[in-house]
Design a protein around this motif. Structure first.
Motif, PDB file in Angstrom:
ATOM      1  N   LEU A  85       7.501   2.600 -16.216  1.00 53.83           N
ATOM      2  CA  LEU A  85       7.119   1.609 -15.510  1.00 53.83           C
ATOM      3  C   LEU A  85       8.646   0.814 -14.846  1.00 53.83           C
ATOM      4  CD1 LEU A  85       4.758   0.189 -18.172  1.00 53.83           C
ATOM      5  CD2 LEU A  85       4.137   0.711 -15.812  1.00 53.83           C
ATOM      6  N   ASP A  86       9.549   0.868 -15.480  1.00 54.76           N
ATOM      7  CA  ASP A  86      10.670   0.186 -15.041  1.00 54.76           C
ATOM      8  C   ASP A  86      11.406   0.866 -13.905  1.00 54.76           C
ATOM      9  OD1 ASP A  86      10.579  -1.612 -17.066  1.00 54.76           O
ATOM     10  OD2 ASP A  86      12.005  -0.706 -18.522  1.00 54.76           O
ATOM     11  N   ALA A  87      11.254   2.241 -13.895  1.00 55.25           N
ATOM     12  CA  ALA A  87      11.434   2.798 -12.918  1.00 55.25           C
ATOM     13  C   ALA A  87      10.626   2.741 -11.468  1.00 55.25           C
ATOM     14  CB  ALA A  87      11.725   4.444 -12.972  1.00 55.25           C
ATOM     15  N   VAL A  88       9.472   3.159 -11.673  1.00 55.33           N
ATOM     16  CA  VAL A  88       8.481   3.064 -10.685  1.00 55.33           C
ATOM     17  C   VAL A  88       8.338   1.556  -9.733  1.00 55.33           C
ATOM     18  CG1 VAL A  88       6.150   3.589 -10.060  1.00 55.33           C
ATOM     19  CG2 VAL A  88       7.119   5.029 -11.572  1.00 55.33           C
ATOM     20  N   LYS A  89       8.536   0.643 -10.743  1.00 52.31           N
ATOM     21  CA  LYS A  89       8.389  -0.632  -9.976  1.00 52.31           C
ATOM     22  C   LYS A  89       9.639  -1.013  -8.935  1.00 52.31           C
ATOM     23  CE  LYS A  89       6.606  -3.157 -14.009  1.00 52.31           C
ATOM     24  NZ  LYS A  89       6.845  -4.066 -15.330  1.00 52.31           N
ATOM     25  N   GLN A  90      10.624  -0.027  -8.855  1.00 53.19           N
ATOM     26  CA  GLN A  90      11.823  -0.215  -8.010  1.00 53.19           C
ATOM     27  C   GLN A  90      11.338   0.861  -6.726  1.00 53.19           C
ATOM     28  OE1 GLN A  90      15.647  -0.239  -9.766  1.00 53.19           O
ATOM     29  NE2 GLN A  90      14.575   0.041 -11.775  1.00 53.19           N
ATOM     30  N   TRP A  91      10.418   1.535  -6.860  1.00 52.73           N
ATOM     31  CA  TRP A  91      10.166   2.641  -5.833  1.00 52.73           C
ATOM     32  C   TRP A  91       9.790   1.977  -4.432  1.00 52.73           C
ATOM     33  CZ3 TRP A  91       7.328   7.458  -7.720  1.00 52.73           C
ATOM     34  CH2 TRP A  91       8.168   8.206  -8.832  1.00 52.73           C
ATOM     35  N   ARG A  92      10.093   2.441  -3.116  1.00 56.46           N
ATOM     36  CA  ARG A  92       9.618   1.989  -2.063  1.00 56.46           C
ATOM     37  C   ARG A  92       8.917   2.751  -1.283  1.00 56.46           C
ATOM     38  NH1 ARG A  92       9.989  -1.614  -4.751  1.00 56.46           N
ATOM     39  NH2 ARG A  92      11.287  -3.420  -4.677  1.00 56.46           N
ATOM     40  N   TYR A  93       8.092   2.697  -0.427  1.00 57.11           N
ATOM     41  CA  TYR A  93       7.318   3.587   0.365  1.00 57.11           C
ATOM     42  C   TYR A  93       7.147   3.239   1.943  1.00 57.11           C
ATOM     43  CZ  TYR A  93       5.349   5.440  -4.221  1.00 57.11           C
ATOM     44  OH  TYR A  93       5.287   5.799  -5.168  1.00 57.11           O
ATOM     45  N   LYS A  94       7.100   4.126   2.686  1.00 58.35           N
ATOM     46  CA  LYS A  94       6.864   3.645   4.208  1.00 58.35           C
ATOM     47  C   LYS A  94       5.335   3.268   4.098  1.00 58.35           C
ATOM     48  CE  LYS A  94       8.265   7.856   5.505  1.00 58.35           C
ATOM     49  NZ  LYS A  94       8.379   9.055   6.377  1.00 58.35           N
ATOM     50  N   PRO A  95       5.006   2.213   4.718  1.00 58.21           N
ATOM     51  CA  PRO A  95       3.595   1.841   4.723  1.00 58.21           C
ATOM     52  C   PRO A  95       2.812   2.720   5.149  1.00 58.21           C
ATOM     53  CG  PRO A  95       5.314   0.099   5.896  1.00 58.21           C
ATOM     54  CD  PRO A  95       5.895   1.358   5.583  1.00 58.21           C
ATOM     55  N   TYR A  96       1.468   2.871   4.716  1.00 55.04           N
ATOM     56  CA  TYR A  96       0.517   3.558   4.982  1.00 55.04           C
ATOM     57  C   TYR A  96      -0.228   3.039   6.399  1.00 55.04           C
ATOM     58  CZ  TYR A  96      -3.095   7.275   4.550  1.00 55.04           C
ATOM     59  OH  TYR A  96      -3.875   8.324   4.920  1.00 55.04           O
ATOM     60  N   ILE A  97      -0.387   3.687   7.372  1.00 52.56           N
ATOM     61  CA  ILE A  97      -0.927   3.179   8.479  1.00 52.56           C
ATOM     62  C   ILE A  97      -2.177   3.631   8.861  1.00 52.56           C
ATOM     63  CG2 ILE A  97      -0.664   2.613  10.910  1.00 52.56           C
ATOM     64  CD1 ILE A  97       1.568   1.393   9.305  1.00 52.56           C
ATOM     65  N   LEU A  98      -3.179   3.008   8.764  1.00 52.09           N
ATOM     66  CA  LEU A  98      -4.655   3.539   9.385  1.00 52.09           C
ATOM     67  C   LEU A  98      -5.316   2.509  10.380  1.00 52.09           C
ATOM     68  CD1 LEU A  98      -7.235   5.139   8.218  1.00 52.09           C
ATOM     69  CD2 LEU A  98      -7.707   3.087   6.942  1.00 52.09           C
ATOM     70  N   ASN A  99      -5.716   3.176  11.427  1.00 51.43           N
ATOM     71  CA  ASN A  99      -6.021   2.429  12.592  1.00 51.43           C
ATOM     72  C   ASN A  99      -5.048   1.453  13.313  1.00 51.43           C
ATOM     73  OD1 ASN A  99      -8.544   3.879  12.458  1.00 51.43           O
ATOM     74  ND2 ASN A  99      -9.524   2.087  11.458  1.00 51.43           N
ATOM     75  N   GLY A 100      -3.909   1.920  13.265  1.00 54.91           N
ATOM     76  CA  GLY A 100      -2.561   1.140  13.648  1.00 54.91           C
ATOM     77  C   GLY A 100      -2.281   0.089  12.751  1.00 54.91           C
TER      78      GLY A 100
END
Length: 118
Positions: A85-100
């Motif tokens: 939990l402690d590690a994954v809370k710090q993860w960052r993702y590219k936003p998922y884009i749907l219909n722009g």
């Protein structure tokens, strides 16, 4: 032509309104390709001493900005879950884009704890 059939066949076309999607479910394989910052968990010393290893399965809500908004444990050894939990809370993702547009994503994340890899 008139009546119901006339309105179906020869009626004036109407625009279908665009539905704003707020949240979608995406597989962890697809989401894994969107990770831009992945923090490795610290292997708990007690778990190392007890030789505990295995997977921790988490359910996550990734916000429109790519940050973890909600995270909870689905399964995993109790000595490993907090580190995951402690590690994954710090993860960052590219936003998922749907219909722009960016949308929130419901997904699952698996964190693997292996003594041979520590």
């Amino acid at each position: 032509m008139g009546g119901v059939m006339g309105s179906i066949i020869g009626g004036t076309p109407t625009a279908v309104p665009k539905v704003a999607v707020q949240r979608i479910r995406v597989s962890q394989g697809v989401v894994a390709g969107l990770v831009i910052r992945k923090v490795q968990p610290n292997y708990p010393q007690l778990a190392k001493t007890a030789r505990v290893q295995g997977n921790v399965q988490l359910a996550a809500l990734i916000g429109k900005d790519g940050t973890i908004q909600n995270l909870h444990v689905l399964s995993g050894h109790p000595l490993l879950t907090q580190a995951a939990l402690d590690a994954v809370k710090q993860w960052r993702y590219k936003p998922y884009i749907l219909n722009g547009e960016p949308v929130e994503v419901d997904t699952q994340i698996t964190v693997i704890f292996s003594l041979s890899g520590s």
